[in-house]
Scaffold this active site. Structure first.
Site, PDB file in Angstrom:
ATOM      1  CG  ASP A 210      -1.953   1.007   1.287  1.00  0.00           C
ATOM      2  OD1 ASP A 210      -2.385   1.425   0.197  1.00  0.00           O
ATOM      3  OD2 ASP A 210      -2.382   1.394   2.400  1.00  0.00           O
TER       4      ASP A 210
ATOM      5  CG  ASN B 233      -7.129   0.995  -0.576  1.00  0.00           C
ATOM      6  OD1 ASN B 233      -7.434   0.059  -1.291  1.00  0.00           O
ATOM      7  ND2 ASN B 233      -5.981   1.626  -0.674  1.00  0.00           N
TER       8      ASN B 233
ATOM      9  CG  ASP C   1      -5.557   1.224   8.047  1.00  0.00           C
ATOM     10  OD1 ASP C   1      -5.846   0.482   9.000  1.00  0.00           O
ATOM     11  OD2 ASP C   1      -4.432   1.747   7.935  1.00  0.00           O
ATOM     12  CB  SER C   2      -9.881   4.849   9.319  1.00  0.00           C
ATOM     13  OG  SER C   2      -8.758   5.570   8.869  1.00  0.00           O
TER      14      SER C   2
HETATM   15  P1  13P Z   1      -9.044   4.919   5.375  1.00  0.00           P
HETATM   16  O1  13P Z   1      -8.185   5.793   6.237  1.00  0.00           O
HETATM   17  O2  13P Z   1     -10.281   5.652   4.935  1.00  0.00           O
HETATM   18  O3  13P Z   1      -9.362   3.611   5.991  1.00  0.00           O
HETATM   19  O4  13P Z   1      -8.216   4.619   4.022  1.00  0.00           O
HETATM   20  C1  13P Z   1      -7.252   3.608   3.991  1.00  0.00           C
HETATM   21  C2  13P Z   1      -6.413   3.640   2.765  1.00  0.00           C
HETATM   22  O5  13P Z   1      -6.697   4.300   1.777  1.00  0.00           O
HETATM   23  C3  13P Z   1      -5.213   2.799   2.751  1.00  0.00           C
HETATM   24  O6  13P Z   1      -4.445   2.985   1.611  1.00  0.00           O
HETATM   25  O1  G3H Z   2      -3.309   5.042   3.655  1.00  0.00           O
HETATM   26  C1  G3H Z   2      -2.658   4.621   4.585  1.00  0.00           C
HETATM   27  C2  G3H Z   2      -3.082   3.447   5.383  1.00  0.00           C
HETATM   28  O2  G3H Z   2      -4.146   3.776   6.233  1.00  0.00           O
HETATM   29  C3  G3H Z   2      -1.914   2.876   6.104  1.00  0.00           C
HETATM   30  O3  G3H Z   2      -1.578   3.665   7.181  1.00  0.00           O
HETATM   31  O4  G3H Z   2       0.813   4.224   6.723  1.00  0.00           O
HETATM   32  O5  G3H Z   2      -0.167   4.399   9.047  1.00  0.00           O
HETATM   33  O6  G3H Z   2       0.252   2.150   8.006  1.00  0.00           O
HETATM   34  P1  G3H Z   2      -0.066   3.601   7.782  1.00  0.00           P
HETATM   35 ZN    ZN Z   3      -4.504   4.964   0.805  1.00  0.00          ZN
END
Ligand code: 13P
Ligand code: G3H
Ligand code: ZN
Length: 310
Positions: A82, A254, A256-257
């Site tokens: 990523d 994507n 993550d949050s």
């Molecule tokens: P969010 O912060 O909205 O989860 O996005 C994650 C992301 O784009 C990781 O590349």
């Molecule tokens: O876009 C980023 C992802 O949420 C990954 O976050 O770089 O803190 O691991 P990170």
């Molecule tokens: Zn991202």
């Protein structure tokens, strides 16, 4: 089934009008939670690893955990870098077993982005690895880099054909108003679907990627705030907007949050209710289950990839 690249997964997603979830992984419980959710819904899945995750958990540890996910689940799994920051990191991940990489040249000039992406594509395609690139720039926080709203920019649809033709990339992340992190919109959420439509008209059949696509589920923001957190004003992308994007050219979403919020919310609650606990298995197993529930929710209600593992 061994690890796969994203090519066939995206082709089926595009044709089927659904998207694949790309979930960020940082440790064993997160990988297990994602796999529990994906297995329950028989869904293909992308496990994505940021440069920060590699630094935190170590590339080899993460690969071994992902190998365990492959062996125990039998699902089609892509292991994806990523926001690859440079050629060397992409090469390192490809040499180290990843099946897909993102090269993020979105902060560079158009010509520099093309040159860097092209270099990664040449290395990757010789090894049957797929490459995601990015045009346009999202606001928000990635790793230690904070991109302000003023420095962000929507993707210019008139640039995409030249970019894709000259780089040979396999998928393209575009900026249509989403942003990274838990504070995405100040007022009413708005996505530029006109840009997505224009891009997909210019690139028929080509997979588009949406970053910054957490919905920042209120249940977990409230849980965090109830148990001592400070997340007032947190706001994500409404789920109906993501469903609409998934039915269009968006093949990868994507997230993550939302995983972080569920994981952390449950741990905060656990300690408030059990101040005497100190066995990590007690609170991490609850966090892992909440994360599995979140992944199932995304697969069924946002992505539409339930039952699509082949
Ligand atoms: P969010 O912060 O909205 O989860 O996005 C994650 C992301 O784009 C990781 O590349
Ligand atoms: O876009 C980023 C992802 O949420 C990954 O976050 O770089 O803190 O691991 P990170
Ligand atoms: Zn991202």
């Amino acid at each position: 089934m061994p690890l796969v690249n994203s090519r066939d997964m995206f082709k089926r997603a595009y044709e089927g009008g659904y998207a694949i979830g790309a979930f960020n992984v940082n440790n064993m419980e997160i990988i297990q939670g994602i796999m529990e959710g994906a297995t329950a819904e028989n869904a293909p899945v992308i496990l994505q690893v940021s440069a920060g995750a590699r630094k935190y958990a170590n590339h080899t540890y993460l690969m071994k955990l992902i190998e365990a996910a492959v062996e125990t689940s039998g699902l089609p799994i892509v292991v994806h870098l990523d926001h690859g920051p440079d050629f060397e990191t992409c090469k390192n991940c490809i040499d180290g077993g990843f099946t897909s990489v993102m090269i993020d040249g979105s902060h560079l000039s158009f010509e520099e982005n093309i040159a860097l992406t092209r270099r990664v594509v040449e290395y990757a395609h010789d090894r049957n690895i797929t490459v995601e690139a990015e045009l346009g720039r999202l606001a928000g926080v990635e790793d230690d880099i904070k991109v302000s709203a003023e420095d962000s920019s929507y993707t210019r649809p008139e640039d995409v054909e030249e970019f894709v033709t000259r780089t040979g990339c396999d998928s393209l992340a575009i900026a249509i108003g989403t942003s990274h992190g838990a504070f995405k919109f100040k007022g009413t959420p708005k996505l530029r679907f006109d840009i997505l439509e224009d891009v997909s008209r210019r690139l028929p059949g080509f997979p588009i990627v949406l970053h910054g696509a957490s919905s920042v589920i209120p249940e977990y923001v409230e849980m965090i705030n109830t148990y001592g957190g400070k997340m007032d004003g947190a706001q994500g992308v409404p789920e109906e907007m993501l469903r609409k994007a998934a039915s269009m050219a968006v093949c990868k979403i994507n997230i993550d949050s939302d995983l972080r919020l569920a994981f952390t919310g449950v741990i905060r609650k656990h300690f408030a209710e059990h101040p005497d606990h100190f066995d990590p298995r007690q609170y991490l197993s609850e966090a892992r289950s909440a994360l599995a529930g979140m992944v199932r929710h995304k697969i069924v209600n946002v992505l539409g990839c339930n039952g699509k593992a082949e």
